[in-house]
Design a protein around this motif. Structure first.
Motif, mmCIF file in Angstrom:
data_model
loop_
_atom_site.group_PDB
_atom_site.id
_atom_site.type_symbol
_atom_site.label_atom_id
_atom_site.label_comp_id
_atom_site.label_asym_id
_atom_site.label_seq_id
_atom_site.Cartn_x
_atom_site.Cartn_y
_atom_site.Cartn_z
ATOM 1 N N LYS A 67 0.984 -1.396 -0.079
ATOM 2 C CA LYS A 67 0.062 -0.044 0.260
ATOM 3 C C LYS A 67 1.134 1.040 0.211
ATOM 4 O O LYS A 67 0.528 1.874 -0.558
ATOM 5 C CB LYS A 67 -1.033 0.574 1.139
ATOM 6 N N ARG A 68 2.000 1.469 0.897
ATOM 7 C CA ARG A 68 2.867 2.385 0.841
ATOM 8 C C ARG A 68 3.290 2.843 -0.185
ATOM 9 O O ARG A 68 3.728 3.988 -0.911
ATOM 10 C CB ARG A 68 3.731 2.075 2.025
ATOM 11 N N MET A 69 3.885 1.923 -1.142
ATOM 12 C CA MET A 69 4.934 1.780 -2.284
ATOM 13 C C MET A 69 3.856 2.014 -3.184
ATOM 14 O O MET A 69 4.030 3.484 -4.080
ATOM 15 C CB MET A 69 4.795 0.202 -2.693
ATOM 16 N N CYS A 70 2.137 1.808 -3.447
ATOM 17 C CA CYS A 70 1.768 2.466 -4.691
ATOM 18 C C CYS A 70 0.677 3.407 -3.845
ATOM 19 O O CYS A 70 -0.200 4.376 -5.221
ATOM 20 C CB CYS A 70 0.338 0.924 -4.520
ATOM 21 N N GLU A 71 1.223 4.111 -3.036
ATOM 22 C CA GLU A 71 0.615 5.780 -2.654
ATOM 23 C C GLU A 71 0.915 6.655 -3.899
ATOM 24 O O GLU A 71 0.318 7.310 -3.991
ATOM 25 C CB GLU A 71 1.666 6.142 -1.699
ATOM 26 N N GLY A 72 2.203 6.432 -4.441
ATOM 27 C CA GLY A 72 2.522 7.936 -5.876
ATOM 28 C C GLY A 72 3.492 7.638 -6.178
ATOM 29 O O GLY A 72 4.496 6.307 -5.030
ATOM 30 N N VAL A 73 4.259 8.292 -7.114
ATOM 31 C CA VAL A 73 5.290 8.213 -7.659
ATOM 32 C C VAL A 73 6.014 9.883 -6.647
ATOM 33 O O VAL A 73 5.449 10.586 -6.546
ATOM 34 C CB VAL A 73 5.265 8.663 -8.622
ATOM 35 N N GLY A 74 7.378 9.451 -6.041
ATOM 36 C CA GLY A 74 8.133 10.773 -5.080
ATOM 37 C C GLY A 74 9.439 10.218 -4.679
ATOM 38 O O GLY A 74 8.339 9.192 -3.292
ATOM 39 N N LEU A 75 9.939 10.867 -4.004
ATOM 40 C CA LEU A 75 11.160 10.039 -3.338
ATOM 41 C C LEU A 75 10.164 10.506 -1.753
ATOM 42 O O LEU A 75 10.618 10.319 -0.621
ATOM 43 C CB LEU A 75 12.588 11.353 -3.979
ATOM 44 N N ASN A 76 9.380 10.791 -1.780
ATOM 45 C CA ASN A 76 8.216 10.859 0.176
ATOM 46 C C ASN A 76 8.268 9.882 0.043
ATOM 47 O O ASN A 76 7.025 9.316 0.902
ATOM 48 C CB ASN A 76 7.709 12.302 -0.153
ATOM 49 N N THR A 77 7.958 8.765 -0.559
ATOM 50 C CA THR A 77 6.942 7.681 -0.580
ATOM 51 C C THR A 77 8.769 5.850 -1.228
ATOM 52 O O THR A 77 9.759 6.380 -1.731
ATOM 53 C CB THR A 77 6.459 6.842 -2.111
ATOM 54 N N ILE A 78 8.005 5.035 -0.401
ATOM 55 C CA ILE A 78 8.925 3.778 -0.715
ATOM 56 C C ILE A 78 9.200 3.736 -1.578
ATOM 57 O O ILE A 78 7.995 3.740 -2.764
ATOM 58 C CB ILE A 78 8.465 2.740 0.219
ATOM 59 N N GLN A 91 -5.218 -5.956 -7.599
ATOM 60 C CA GLN A 91 -4.288 -4.448 -7.621
ATOM 61 C C GLN A 91 -3.237 -4.060 -7.794
ATOM 62 O O GLN A 91 -2.639 -2.897 -7.698
ATOM 63 C CB GLN A 91 -3.634 -5.608 -5.750
ATOM 64 N N TRP A 92 -2.476 -5.473 -8.232
ATOM 65 C CA TRP A 92 -1.962 -4.865 -9.318
ATOM 66 C C TRP A 92 -2.061 -3.563 -10.804
ATOM 67 O O TRP A 92 -1.629 -2.568 -10.950
ATOM 68 C CB TRP A 92 -1.213 -5.344 -10.679
ATOM 69 N N THR A 93 -3.563 -3.743 -10.509
ATOM 70 C CA THR A 93 -3.502 -2.838 -11.560
ATOM 71 C C THR A 93 -4.201 -1.307 -11.199
ATOM 72 O O THR A 93 -3.752 -0.644 -12.174
ATOM 73 C CB THR A 93 -5.056 -3.116 -12.028
ATOM 74 N N THR A 94 -4.255 -1.753 -10.063
ATOM 75 C CA THR A 94 -4.677 -0.416 -9.376
ATOM 76 C C THR A 94 -3.637 0.512 -8.755
ATOM 77 O O THR A 94 -2.660 1.257 -9.151
ATOM 78 C CB THR A 94 -5.276 -0.604 -8.028
ATOM 79 N N CYS A 95 -2.593 -0.551 -8.830
ATOM 80 C CA CYS A 95 -1.107 0.491 -8.326
ATOM 81 C C CYS A 95 -0.131 0.623 -9.155
ATOM 82 O O CYS A 95 -0.043 1.605 -9.531
ATOM 83 C CB CYS A 95 -0.762 -1.191 -7.699
ATOM 84 N N GLU A 96 -0.195 0.105 -10.955
ATOM 85 C CA GLU A 96 0.200 0.512 -11.817
ATOM 86 C C GLU A 96 -0.107 1.880 -12.409
ATOM 87 O O GLU A 96 0.308 2.291 -12.919
ATOM 88 C CB GLU A 96 0.794 -0.535 -12.811
ATOM 89 N N ALA A 97 -1.462 2.020 -11.965
ATOM 90 C CA ALA A 97 -2.732 3.187 -12.640
ATOM 91 C C ALA A 97 -2.191 4.462 -11.856
ATOM 92 O O ALA A 97 -1.868 5.100 -12.049
ATOM 93 C CB ALA A 97 -3.945 2.677 -12.388
ATOM 94 N N THR A 98 -1.333 4.178 -10.368
ATOM 95 C CA THR A 98 -0.635 5.238 -10.085
ATOM 96 C C THR A 98 0.396 5.157 -9.741
ATOM 97 O O THR A 98 0.709 6.072 -9.520
ATOM 98 C CB THR A 98 -1.344 5.494 -8.231
ATOM 99 N N LYS A 280 9.107 -0.570 -7.583
ATOM 100 C CA LYS A 280 8.292 0.801 -8.323
ATOM 101 C C LYS A 280 9.642 1.186 -9.440
ATOM 102 O O LYS A 280 10.504 1.679 -8.594
ATOM 103 C CB LYS A 280 8.264 2.048 -6.933
ATOM 104 N N ASN A 281 9.876 1.099 -10.240
ATOM 105 C CA ASN A 281 10.565 1.313 -11.568
ATOM 106 C C ASN A 281 10.689 2.664 -11.989
ATOM 107 O O ASN A 281 12.295 2.907 -11.850
ATOM 108 C CB ASN A 281 10.178 -0.052 -13.114
ATOM 109 N N ALA A 282 9.874 3.380 -11.728
ATOM 110 C CA ALA A 282 9.954 4.857 -11.271
ATOM 111 C C ALA A 282 11.016 5.153 -10.805
ATOM 112 O O ALA A 282 11.987 6.699 -11.246
ATOM 113 C CB ALA A 282 8.710 5.320 -11.310
#
Length: 331
Positions: A67-78, A91-98, A280-282
């Motif tokens: 859940k923490r990894m999928c919160e978003g892209v940015g170095l304030n996330t894990i 879950q995968w679909t929702t996460c990658e959409a974010t 998180k590849n990004a």
């Protein structure tokens, strides 16, 4: 005027925080308590052998980490979520959409055991059917002998992983569901619900709430402490934890198969699972040392059969070379 100053100050603080986050130079990892000791070993070795800071590794549970990894892209996330359960398709679909592309990296295998104190003889062999009949919310058995006359006449008291742990999913699918199907309950519920597979599975997963089955929300040390306080109980432990506590515990064979690194690696032991982390590849190009950490983790020297993770109890992945090739392509 004071409001304006306060607002400006708040903006300044936010800007400093954002700058700090943008300047992060440590890999940040969270998730499964089961994967935590392995990731900690790798992080410490990485810090000692590379010119990058030691990664930050936290627990919190598989679901919480993802859940923490999928919160978003940015170095304030894990950057990475350790997980002892597999991410479901939705879950995968929702996460990658974010967050964009997410990569699953398998690090090896683990088996969960049903263990009790050495003095409790009679639990040398168990089946999913027996465990289901003892722990299902439909059970009225008071002792294990009520379930099966070949088992000890000890009060049923089992300490199982709580619902937030990845281990719970393995317990439910590999033990409770298997036992439920063996006794015919699954088919009955499936038919009664018009062929609703999810409803039937959910019914099979339900455990007793009368104190015979106790959820453990902490790690395996809490389960061990529960057995110390309830010496006739049975606890669910990972194989590696069991191997480090054989002076106190022994594990039941399941369906006649002894839990061991060999039977888990071969798939013969029925209550085993892969362990993995999600990337998180990004962030790979944004966090210094992240790519190096990924490659280091799955190297032969670390995750191979003669590496430190195997010494701690991880069952090495027979397909580790394929994982190494996949990780090399992450960018």
């Amino acid at each position: 005027m004071s409001f304006v100053k306060a607002t400006v100050a708040a903006i300044a603080v936010a800007a400093v925080s954002a700058t700090t986050a943008a300047a992060r130079d440590q890999v940040h990892i969270a998730g499964s308590s089961r994967v935590l000791p392995y990731a900690s070993i790798v992080a410490e070795a990485f810090g000692e052998n590379f010119d990058f800071p030691t990664p930050i590794v936290e627990g919190g549970g598989s679901g919480a980490g993802r859940k923490r990894m999928c919160e978003g892209v940015g170095l304030n996330t894990i950057d990475i979520a350790n997980s002892s359960s597999l991410m479901k398709e939705e879950q995968w679909t929702t996460c990658e959409a974010t967050v964009g592309k997410v990569t699953e990296v398998r690090i090896g295998y683990d088996g969960i055991t049903f263990s009790t104190r050495l003095e409790n003889t009679g639990f040398e062999d168990l089946t999913p059917e027996q465990i289901y009949l003892a722990l299902s919310d439909k059970s009225e058995a008071a002792t294990w002998a009520d379930v099966d006359a070949s088992l000890p006449a000890l009060a049923i008291k089992a300490f199982i992983p709580g619902t937030k742990h990845g281990t719970r999913e393995v317990f439910e699918t590999k033990v409770m569901l298997a036992g439920c199907k063996a006794v015919g309950t699954y088919d009955e519920v499936f038919a009664a619900n018009g062929g609703d597979k999810k409803a039937a599975e959910k019914e099979c997963f339900k455990v007793r709430t009368d104190g015979a089955s106790v959820d453990i929300d902490g790690d395996y040390t809490e389960t061990l402490a529960s057995l110390d306080a309830n010496p006739e109980g049975i606890g669910v432990f990972g194989l590696s934890f069991l191997l480090n506590n054989t002076d106190k515990l022994y594990a039941a064979n399941i369906n006649g198969v002894e839990p061991s690194t060999e039977t888990i690696a071969s798939g013969e032991y029925p209550v085993s699972r892969p362990l993995q982390f999600y990337v998180k590849n990004a962030h790979v190009s944004q966090v210094p040392g992240m790519k190096e950490y990924l490659e280091f983790f799955v190297s032969d020297e670390i995750a191979g059969p003669d590496g430190p993770l195997a010494e701690y109890g991880l069952v090495s992945d027979p397909e580790l070379e394929a994982t190494q090739e996949m990780v090399a392509e992450i960018n």
